[in-house]
Design a protein around this motif. Structure first.
Motif, short mmCIF file in Angstrom:
data_model
loop_
_atom_site.label_atom_id
_atom_site.label_comp_id
_atom_site.label_asym_id
_atom_site.label_seq_id
_atom_site.Cartn_x
_atom_site.Cartn_y
_atom_site.Cartn_z
N ASP A 168 30.17 32.68 66.26
CA ASP A 168 31.41 33.03 65.58
C ASP A 168 31.93 34.36 66.13
O ASP A 168 31.22 35.37 66.14
CB ASP A 168 31.15 33.14 64.07
N GLN A 184 36.45 16.63 57.03
CA GLN A 184 37.52 17.38 56.36
C GLN A 184 37.14 18.84 56.18
O GLN A 184 37.39 19.43 55.13
CB GLN A 184 37.83 16.72 55.02
N ASP A 185 36.58 19.42 57.24
CA ASP A 185 36.09 20.79 57.13
C ASP A 185 36.70 21.71 58.17
O ASP A 185 36.10 22.73 58.53
CB ASP A 185 34.56 20.81 57.23
N ALA A 186 37.90 21.43 58.65
CA ALA A 186 38.55 22.31 59.62
C ALA A 186 38.84 23.66 58.98
O ALA A 186 39.42 23.74 57.89
CB ALA A 186 39.83 21.67 60.13
N ARG A 187 38.43 24.72 59.65
CA ARG A 187 38.63 26.06 59.11
C ARG A 187 38.39 27.10 60.20
O ARG A 187 37.93 26.77 61.29
CB ARG A 187 37.69 26.32 57.94
N ILE A 188 38.69 28.34 59.88
CA ILE A 188 38.38 29.46 60.77
C ILE A 188 37.25 30.24 60.15
O ILE A 188 37.33 30.67 58.98
CB ILE A 188 39.62 30.34 61.00
N ALA A 194 37.53 28.94 65.31
CA ALA A 194 38.01 27.73 64.66
C ALA A 194 36.94 26.65 64.75
O ALA A 194 36.25 26.53 65.77
CB ALA A 194 39.30 27.24 65.33
N TYR A 195 36.82 25.86 63.69
CA TYR A 195 35.73 24.87 63.65
C TYR A 195 36.16 23.61 62.93
O TYR A 195 36.88 23.65 61.93
CB TYR A 195 34.52 25.46 62.92
N VAL A 196 35.68 22.46 63.44
CA VAL A 196 35.69 21.19 62.71
C VAL A 196 34.49 20.39 63.18
O VAL A 196 34.14 20.39 64.36
CB VAL A 196 37.01 20.42 62.92
N HIS A 257 44.16 20.04 61.81
CA HIS A 257 43.44 18.82 62.17
C HIS A 257 44.12 17.63 61.53
O HIS A 257 44.26 17.58 60.30
CB HIS A 257 41.98 18.92 61.68
#
Length: 269
Positions: A168, A184-188, A194-196, A257
């Motif tokens: 990170d 459904q976990d796209a986030r910063i 940034a992550y999914v 996303h």
């Protein structure tokens, strides 16, 4: 900088969908770079259930304006893998044997914009892969000050999320591929990555991860490639799945996303 990343493109239907949707999304988002996971682009050995990329399909991807193509566990399946992986804009898992064809990272440049694209594979997807953490650590020691996008091709959410938190702030994005199932976990993450867990796929919606189910279901039953059947892509409604990244100074400022059902364009006669 804006980056448009598409999940696994599955077969000729997936290529048709991308050809239909990418021009629309280009006009909407105006991305600086477009990256596509193409390891399911073709059925390469149908009777054995092998996928990969064919040179002709790869040329079609680049004709659409794709800047880089990433891979995964099917990168090494085709008989012509060495030719495909030798292409300047194709990457395969970085944490595979250094004696295997291809490369695991690619620096993209357009004007004053730069993006390093990295492909990693989890051992849950590619049994003979090396340690993805050590591979990425070694790469980061060579690159400083450039936004880095990691396509992590893995079955394991734990493995993907763990790597994302570990790096990170050191990479701009860790985008999961391989399962063809959207999460459904796209986030910063707190330090700017940034992550999914999984972007999903581009391909036929009514099937088994973009494929017609008959071959795969029988292979699951037999634990062997079933005689008299061949792997083939699904048709039916189409699906397009992608992530739009907004990057600044090597970190993410935004992630969108989307995974949507779309019309499947007709095949060329």
């Amino acid at each position: 900088m804006r980056v448009l990343f598409f999940g696994d493109v599955v077969g000729e239907p997936g290529l048709r969908i991308l050809a239909q949707e990418l021009p629309l999304l280009r006009r909407l988002y105006r991305p600086h770079f477009v990256v596509v996971n193409g390891e399911n682009l073709d059925v390469t050995i149908p009777e054995l259930g092998k996928a990969g990329m064919h040179p002709q399909s790869l040329r079609a991807l680049f004709a659409l304006g794709v800047d880089a193509v990433t891979g995964g566990n099917h990168s090494f399946d085709p008989p012509w893998a060495e030719e495909v992986l030798g292409h300047a804009r194709v990457v395969r898992p970085l944490n595979y044997s250094r004696h295997a064809p291809g490369k695991g990272s690619l620096l993209l440049r357009k004007g004053n914009q730069e993006l390093l694209v990295v492909n990693l594979a989890g051992r849950s997807a590619l049994a003979h892969a090396g340690d993805p953490v050590e591979a990425l650590e070694a790469l980061l020691a060579q690159w400083q000050g450039i936004p880095i996008l990691v396509d992590f091709h893995s079955e394991s959410v734990f493995e993907k999320l763990g790597l994302a938190y570990l790096f990170d702030g050191e990479v701009a994005a860790v985008l999961g591929t391989h399962t063809h199932v959207a999460t459904q976990d796209a986030r910063i993450l707190p330090r700017g990555t940034a992550y999914v867990s999984d972007v999903r796929m581009v391909g036929g919606e009514e099937g088994f991860q973009g494929y017609h189910p008959d071959f795969l279901v029988e292979a699951l039953r037999r634990r062997l490639p079933p005689k008299g059947l061949a792997l083939r892509p699904a048709e039916g409604p189409g699906r397009v799945s992608y992530v739009l990244l907004e990057l600044e100074g090597g970190r993410a400022k935004g992630i969108l996303h989307l995974s949507e059902v779309v019309d499947l364009p007709p095949a060329n006669p």
